[in-house]
Design an enzyme around this catalytic site. Sequence first.
Site, PDB file in Angstrom:
ATOM      1  CG  HIS A 241      18.667 -43.309  25.475  1.00  0.00           C
ATOM      2  ND1 HIS A 241      18.050 -44.306  24.757  1.00  0.00           N
ATOM      3  CD2 HIS A 241      17.818 -43.012  26.491  1.00  0.00           C
ATOM      4  CE1 HIS A 241      16.886 -44.596  25.307  1.00  0.00           C
ATOM      5  NE2 HIS A 241      16.719 -43.826  26.363  1.00  0.00           N
TER       6      HIS A 241
HETATM    7  C1  BDR Z   1      16.857 -39.369  24.278  1.00  0.00           C
HETATM    8  O1  BDR Z   1      15.838 -38.531  24.831  1.00  0.00           O
HETATM    9  C2  BDR Z   1      16.231 -38.052  26.087  1.00  0.00           C
HETATM   10  O2  BDR Z   1      15.239 -38.309  27.016  1.00  0.00           O
HETATM   11  C3  BDR Z   1      17.541 -38.697  26.440  1.00  0.00           C
HETATM   12  O3  BDR Z   1      18.394 -37.759  27.063  1.00  0.00           O
HETATM   13  C4  BDR Z   1      18.101 -39.152  25.110  1.00  0.00           C
HETATM   14  O4  BDR Z   1      18.891 -38.146  24.510  1.00  0.00           O
HETATM   15  C5  BDR Z   1      16.364 -40.798  24.247  1.00  0.00           C
HETATM   16  O5  BDR Z   1      15.191 -40.885  23.499  1.00  0.00           O
END
Ligand code: BDR
Length: 312
Positions: A241
């Site tokens: 992400h």
């Molecule tokens: C987001 O949540 C975290 O687990 C990851 O780092 C990212 O920022 C994705 O939903």
Amino acid sequence: MSPHAIIIDTDPGQDDAVAIMLALASPELNVLAVTAVAGNVPLHRTETNARMVVEASGRAEVPVYAGAVRPMLRELVTAEYVHGPTGIDGANLPEPTIELAEGHAVQAIIRHVQESPDPVTICPLGPLTNVALALLLDPSIAENIDQIVLMGGGYFEGGNVTPAAEFNIYVDPHAAHVVFTSGIDIVMLPLDVTHKALVTNTETKRFADIGNRCGAAVAGMIGFYARYDIEKLGSKGAPIHDPNVIAYLLKPELYAGRHCHVEIATDEGPSLGATLVDWWSVTGNEPNALVLHEVDSVGFFELLIDGISRLP
Ligand code: BDR
Ligand code: CA
């Protein structure tokens, strides 16, 4: 052109770690500070991880600050089930030798924004607690904030921690509400984008093949972190992400979306933390965010591999 001044607010997190590395590898960006917040794992781990990553990237001069230990109103929810107990399992990096910078991350955000000769872009990669607290403590900093480019939310794609909510918004929906009602230009990179750039064994091998310390750390982190989403989504790859935020700053042409009004669901119940994106303009409310929807995933991974290959 002078490099783009940014502050990275983060809860590393393997994908946060990769995002920090990409930013530190990019001469187009001037990383004023890395500010840690509780999220994927508790604060004592996120701030340690941030220092480890900054040091591994050969950029020990970039200050790392510790911020909020918990969300504004709710109890902290963490995600060790995704990231492992350290938050960056798989990285195999040594514990940091650099110290935390003095002062609280919230005050550091305010000071760095005030002192910057150029407008600053804030890049939140975790729950929005630190950023919201900075805006509440000194709303005048908005004048020197160019935009807030954040990873969070999901609309057509739904949520990843509840059916309605994405993790970063779910953990601190009240902070997200403060940010989305601040009047500052927001660019939102939701799950709808990140689920279109899935990292597979092919990219993981390319990171490992770079042959440097950071490439090995990225390959190790992805190897650990991807397993959760691959199993959940039943796909060959997993979303990575947070580097999308940095990739957007470096090459906005890789992304497409539209300006929409976004409201955060803050009522307790099944929709807590949902990002209500008025994609079809049915409310008539003024847009408060550029909501991205498409990504050129080939271009994204080229940018990422290129960036990591410039690091130690
Ligand atoms: C987001 O949540 C975290 O687990 C990851 O780092 C990212 O920022 C994705 O939903
Ligand atoms: Ca994150």
